[in-house]
Design an enzyme around this catalytic site. Structure first.
Site, PDB file in Angstrom:
ATOM      1  N   LYS A   1       2.714   4.733   1.110  1.00 43.76           N
ATOM      2  CA  LYS A   1       3.213   4.997   2.432  1.00 43.76           C
ATOM      3  C   LYS A   1       3.014   6.789   2.058  1.00 43.76           C
ATOM      4  O   LYS A   1       3.492   7.646   1.427  1.00 43.76           O
ATOM      5  CB  LYS A   1       4.642   4.751   2.560  1.00 43.76           C
ATOM      6  CG  LYS A   1       5.341   5.515   3.813  1.00 43.76           C
ATOM      7  CD  LYS A   1       6.831   4.990   3.728  1.00 43.76           C
ATOM      8  CE  LYS A   1       7.602   5.301   5.069  1.00 43.76           C
ATOM      9  NZ  LYS A   1       7.381   6.735   5.525  1.00 43.76           N
TER      10      LYS A   1
ATOM     11  N   CYS B   1      39.475  14.992  15.873  1.00 39.58           N
ATOM     12  CA  CYS B   1      39.934  15.761  16.667  1.00 39.58           C
ATOM     13  C   CYS B   1      40.650  14.935  17.826  1.00 39.58           C
ATOM     14  O   CYS B   1      39.813  14.093  18.355  1.00 39.58           O
ATOM     15  CB  CYS B   1      38.922  16.622  17.133  1.00 39.58           C
ATOM     16  SG  CYS B   1      39.374  17.404  18.996  1.00 39.58           S
TER      17      CYS B   1
ATOM     18  N   TYR C   1      -3.151   1.242   9.693  1.00 37.55           N
ATOM     19  CA  TYR C   1      -2.178   0.620   8.912  1.00 37.55           C
ATOM     20  C   TYR C   1      -1.729  -0.862   9.550  1.00 37.55           C
ATOM     21  O   TYR C   1      -1.205  -1.815   9.016  1.00 37.55           O
ATOM     22  CB  TYR C   1      -1.122   1.071   8.454  1.00 37.55           C
ATOM     23  CG  TYR C   1      -0.212   1.824   9.122  1.00 37.55           C
ATOM     24  CD1 TYR C   1       0.300   1.214  10.174  1.00 37.55           C
ATOM     25  CD2 TYR C   1       0.075   3.257   8.897  1.00 37.55           C
ATOM     26  CE1 TYR C   1       1.063   2.126  11.349  1.00 37.55           C
ATOM     27  CE2 TYR C   1       0.721   3.938   9.866  1.00 37.55           C
ATOM     28  CZ  TYR C   1       1.461   3.161  11.064  1.00 37.55           C
ATOM     29  OH  TYR C   1       1.950   4.060  11.987  1.00 37.55           O
TER      30      TYR C   1
ATOM     31  N   ASP D   1       2.707  10.249   3.870  1.00 35.07           N
ATOM     32  CA  ASP D   1       3.550  10.931   4.848  1.00 35.07           C
ATOM     33  C   ASP D   1       2.948  11.829   5.883  1.00 35.07           C
ATOM     34  O   ASP D   1       2.270  12.831   5.413  1.00 35.07           O
ATOM     35  CB  ASP D   1       4.466  11.756   4.055  1.00 35.07           C
ATOM     36  CG  ASP D   1       5.632  12.005   4.563  1.00 35.07           C
ATOM     37  OD1 ASP D   1       6.124  11.298   5.612  1.00 35.07           O
ATOM     38  OD2 ASP D   1       6.518  12.856   3.895  1.00 35.07           O
TER      39      ASP D   1
ATOM     40  N   GLU E   1       0.880  -0.982   0.126  1.00 29.76           N
ATOM     41  CA  GLU E   1       0.104  -0.006   0.000  1.00 29.76           C
ATOM     42  C   GLU E   1       0.953   1.272  -0.081  1.00 29.76           C
ATOM     43  O   GLU E   1       1.910   1.228   0.294  1.00 29.76           O
ATOM     44  CB  GLU E   1      -0.965  -0.174   1.174  1.00 29.76           C
ATOM     45  CG  GLU E   1      -0.300  -0.216   2.600  1.00 29.76           C
ATOM     46  CD  GLU E   1      -1.212  -0.176   3.718  1.00 29.76           C
ATOM     47  OE1 GLU E   1      -2.357  -0.961   3.460  1.00 29.76           O
ATOM     48  OE2 GLU E   1      -0.996   0.391   4.687  1.00 29.76           O
TER      49      GLU E   1
ATOM     50  N   CYS F   1      38.966  23.281  19.181  1.00 31.76           N
ATOM     51  CA  CYS F   1      39.826  23.612  20.100  1.00 31.76           C
ATOM     52  C   CYS F   1      41.357  23.556  19.669  1.00 31.76           C
ATOM     53  O   CYS F   1      42.336  23.768  20.541  1.00 31.76           O
ATOM     54  CB  CYS F   1      39.536  22.153  21.074  1.00 31.76           C
ATOM     55  SG  CYS F   1      40.225  20.538  20.416  1.00 31.76           S
TER      56      CYS F   1
HETATM   57  S1  IVH Z   1       2.988   0.142   8.608  1.00 30.19           S
HETATM   58  C1  IVH Z   1       5.027  -1.883  12.479  1.00 30.19           C
HETATM   59  N1  IVH Z   1       1.997   1.289   6.530  1.00 30.19           N
HETATM   60  O1  IVH Z   1       5.680   5.043   7.892  1.00 30.19           O
HETATM   61  C2  IVH Z   1       4.981  -0.475  11.643  1.00 30.19           C
HETATM   62  N2  IVH Z   1       3.370   2.524   8.025  1.00 30.19           N
HETATM   63  O2  IVH Z   1       8.520   5.284   7.972  1.00 30.19           O
HETATM   64  C3  IVH Z   1       4.073  -0.645  10.662  1.00 30.19           C
HETATM   65  N3  IVH Z   1       3.442   4.931   7.248  1.00 30.19           N
HETATM   66  O3  IVH Z   1       6.011   4.499  11.157  1.00 30.19           O
HETATM   67  C4  IVH Z   1       3.996   0.465   9.687  1.00 30.19           C
HETATM   68  N4  IVH Z   1       2.165   4.973   5.773  1.00 30.19           N
HETATM   69  O4  IVH Z   1       4.136   6.170  10.507  1.00 30.19           O
HETATM   70  C5  IVH Z   1       2.887   1.620   7.355  1.00 30.19           C
HETATM   71  N5  IVH Z   1       0.726   2.360   4.654  1.00 30.19           N
HETATM   72  C6  IVH Z   1       1.465   2.411   5.644  1.00 30.19           C
HETATM   73  C7  IVH Z   1       2.240   3.823   6.074  1.00 30.19           C
HETATM   74  C8  IVH Z   1       3.011   3.766   7.125  1.00 30.19           C
HETATM   75  C9  IVH Z   1       2.806   5.677   6.219  1.00 30.19           C
HETATM   76  C10 IVH Z   1       4.445   5.598   8.087  1.00 30.19           C
HETATM   77  C11 IVH Z   1       4.204   5.124   9.627  1.00 30.19           C
HETATM   78  C12 IVH Z   1       5.562   4.354  10.022  1.00 30.19           C
HETATM   79  C13 IVH Z   1       6.470   5.040   9.203  1.00 30.19           C
HETATM   80  C14 IVH Z   1       7.996   4.499   8.861  1.00 30.19           C
END
Ligand code: IVH
Length: 692
Positions: free
Chosen positions: A126, A435, A235, A128, A124, A420
């Protein structure tokens, strides 16, 4: 008898005192906790003056918790902290197709599947935004929390209730306890309109939808959150009292049936080629999607496999984020500065003509090290291509040589520390120039302090980089212990804190509260906070698990000074600790200045001994085990991970302290050693029977 006194004598001084205290507390709460003062600052000050005058004439009324004695205490930093029942994880990243193929290969190996096994993956977008955990009890929203450090977040229930996509009551028949993990985000169009409103109200603009979402959730006044166009999609799951599905795809369907939105367009894939095709489809659709995405997420579909895979450090083994290529832009290098890190590493940083890269203004980029500058031949005045991927520090990709004017001088990497003045050297074979100033270098000391208070260490909100630098320069904070002696901070300052730029009574009070809250700290965080070279979060946790508490660890490290001591061997036996890391740890604990710092902190803090995270009543909790030979029922990595999950410590070598050696086929010297020392040897089957 003066006038004031005679006045007080006419009324019952005790009663007046109680009334004033009550009033001041009430206004403190309105001001500090609710952000809704009802009286002006001047009126508030008058109340306090009255109380002070009364106490001056009746000292017997002064109690330890009188508002005159407790400035800023009982003040909340805004949001209450909440512990997550199940930790909130983050994701590891893939950038290239090959990384996605490696992900499949790792899973196959870990689960000991045949190389051609079909692995289903729920894929799926991702999106933001910022992660959030919603806890439902008997179908009703009981609590919403931010991720925080993964173990502990902030209670944002009131704010979450204002989000249209967060159902207050679930549809259907959800389990009694259901924690839905998901993302709060803002759509592009809504973000654009919000910024228009901000502009017409003469308020600052948000840089991108992510910042806008985060800023809106972190409003102490939920009415402001309510005006912001926030959305949520689920998610994953946290704590659940009953399974709702046996696949990730099934979880999506179940969440939809309860009334949640899900990230779209999603796809159930059946092979690596499938997921890569999905990746390209989404990449092509990216500009037309109503929300900003920075990649796609692949999740192993079978939940029983997810459970076996578990997680490493802060990311699950069963999921990965496949990021889209970084966004690029062209700008000019105005200068090259050297930053000195807490371990003395000199890192060159390009100061850039500020430029917006994918909605974020970039004015610095890391140049990594001297070799990198040399290889790319970066010179001051050059036009360069920079790129930014997610939260990673922007980088210089290449120099546009045809835009170079004349022949500017090549960059000369310094051979002395710019802070320093000590000699800066390259240690054998390393690319890093360091350093050699160690304890006399101000830059290193300041960086160590910044690390000490950072999010995964002491996590003291309000003590940001700038203020640490200020406190250092004004000699207010020179060692970590000084932070906990800040009770009368203004004593040493020319300008009182609350009168400085960006500060007020409230933020000063919040800072004190944040410091007080950290007087008690877990041993693993404490070790990480020390900033020992090569000791990150995961190693700190392993050390904490091995030594339990600070006095024990200090004793052991004193003995480990001798390279051939048993204590040194024990340290080396900890999984993932090799000779060079061990050397750094031992050196740190035996350095006299560090010993003073540890003594000081021990006297100021309560360091809570390490509790194995899941050390329930498993038969192997707290036991030290060593795996050797070829395991046939479980892959080696799964076996180790499982042992750790059950609270066992996995060591790499056999010693008298080993409780069990699990010997697979063709076990050799470790098995012999176990026999020699009389350590219990188990076959793989016996081990599995033991752990149930
Ligand atoms: S699954 C066990 N699915 O991206 C963690 N995360 O960079 C399962 N995020 O911490 C996360 N879209 O906050 C999942 N379709 C998606 C997502 C997603 C955005 C975020 C989420 C995660 C972060 C990691």
């Amino acid at each position: 008898m003066n006038k004031t006194n005679s006045l007080f004598d006419r009324v019952d001084a005790g009663k007046l005192h109680a009334e004033l205290v009550k009033k001041i507390r009430h206004h403190d709460e309105l001001y500090y906790q609710k952000d809704e003062p009802e009286i002006s600052d001047a009126e508030y000050d008058r109340l306090r003056q009255e109380l002070e005058a009364l106490e001056a004439s009746h000292p017997e009324l002064v109690t330890k918790d009188s508002p005159t004695q407790t400035v800023g205490v009982s003040v909340s930093s805004g949001f209450k902290k909440v512990r997550h029942a199940v930790p909130m994880l983050s994701l590891s990243n893939a950038f290239e197709d090959q990384d996605a193929r490696d992900f499949f290969e790792r899973i196959t190996k870990f689960l000991s599947l045949p190389s051609d096994a079909m692995i289903e993956v729920a894929a799926e977008p991702k999106i933001d935004g910022l992660s959030c955990s919603l806890r439902y009890e008997k179908g009703r929203l009981a609590m919403a929390a931010t991720r925080g450090d993964g173990a502990e977040g902030e209670d944002i229930t009131q704010n979450a209730r204002t989000i249209a996509d967060v159902p207050p009551v679930l549809k259907g028949a959800p389990p009694d306890v259901l924690e839905v993990r998901g993302e709060i985000y803002m759509r592009r169009e809504d973000f654009r309109r919000l910024n228009e409103r901000q502009a017409s109200a003469d308020k600052p603009l948000f840089a991108n939808p992510r910042n806008a979402a985060a800023g809106s959730v972190r409003q102490l006044d939920a009415r402001i959150t309510a005006e912001r166009p926030l959305r949520f999609f689920g998610y994953a799951l946290g704590e659940v009292s009953e399974d709702i599905a046996s696949t990730q795809w099934g979880i999506r369907a179940a969440l939809k049936s309860y009334g949640f939105a899900e990230a779209e367009p999603a796809k159930l894939c059946k092979s690596v080629d499938d997921i890569l095709a999905y990746y390209r489809e989404i990449e092509a659709q990216r500009p037309d999607l109503p929300y900003e995405i920075d990649g796609v997420v692949y999740k192993i579909n079978r939940i029983d496999w997810q459970e076996r895979l578990g997680f490493v450090s802060r990311a699950p083994r069963w999921a990965i984020a496949h990021k889209f290529p970084a966004e690029k832009a062209v700008t000019v290098v105005n200068g090259i500065d050297i930053q000195v890190g807490r371990t003395g590493a000199l890192t060159p940083v390009a100061r850039l003509e500020p430029i917006s890269v994918g909605g974020v203004v970039v004015s610095n980029a890391t140049l990594h090290n001297a070799d990198e500058i040399e290889r790319k031949d970066i010179r001051v005045g050059d036009h360069v291509v920079i790129q930014r991927a997610g939260d990673v520090i922007p980088q210089v990709v290449e120099v546009l040589l045809d835009k170079r004017k004349g022949n500017p001088p090549k960059y000369q990497f310094p051979d002395h520390c710019p802070v320093c003045g000590s000699l800066a050297v390259r240690e054998g074979g390393e690319v890093i120039v360091r350093c050699t100033g160690g304890l006399i270098c101000d830059a290193q000391a300041v960086e160590r302090l910044k690390h000490f208070v950072s999010r995964l260490a002491f996590d003291i909100e309000g003590l940001g980089d700038k203020i640490i630098q200020e406190f250092w320069s004004e000699k207010i904070v020179r060692t970590p212990g000084d932070i906990f002696r800040l009770d009368n901070i203004n004593a040493g300052l020319d300008i009182p804190l609350q009168e400085r730029d960006g500060w007020g009574e409230k933020s000063v009070a919040n800072l004190f509260q944040a410091i007080e809250a950290r007087r008690t700290i877990g041993f693993e965080r404490f070790i990480y906070a020390l900033g020992i070279r090569q000791v990150g979060e995961a190693t700190a946790r392993k050390l904490a698990g091995s030594y339990k508490d600070l006095p024990e660890m200090r004793r052991a490290m004193a003995q480990a000074l001798l390279a051939d001591s048993e204590a040194r061997q024990d340290l080396l036996n900890i999984e993932d600790i090799g000779p060079s890391v061990a050397e750094d740890i031992v050196a740190f604990f035996n350095e006299p200045h560090n010993r003073d710092i540890l003594d000081d902190l021990q006297s100021l803090l309560t360091i809570v001994p390490y509790n194995l995270p899941q050390a329930f009543d498993s038969a192997v909790a707290g036991k030290t085990v060593v795996f050797t030979g070829t395991l046939s029922l479980m892959g080696r990595n799964e076996a180790k991970a499982r042992a750790e999950q059950l609270g066992a410590k996995v060591a790499s070598a056999v010693s008298r302290k080993t409780d069990y050696v699990i010997a697979g086929e063709d076990a050799g010297s470790k098995l012999a050693k176990a026999r020699e020392l009389g350590v219990t040897v188990l076959s793989e089957q016996e081990w599995l029977a033991l752990i149930g």
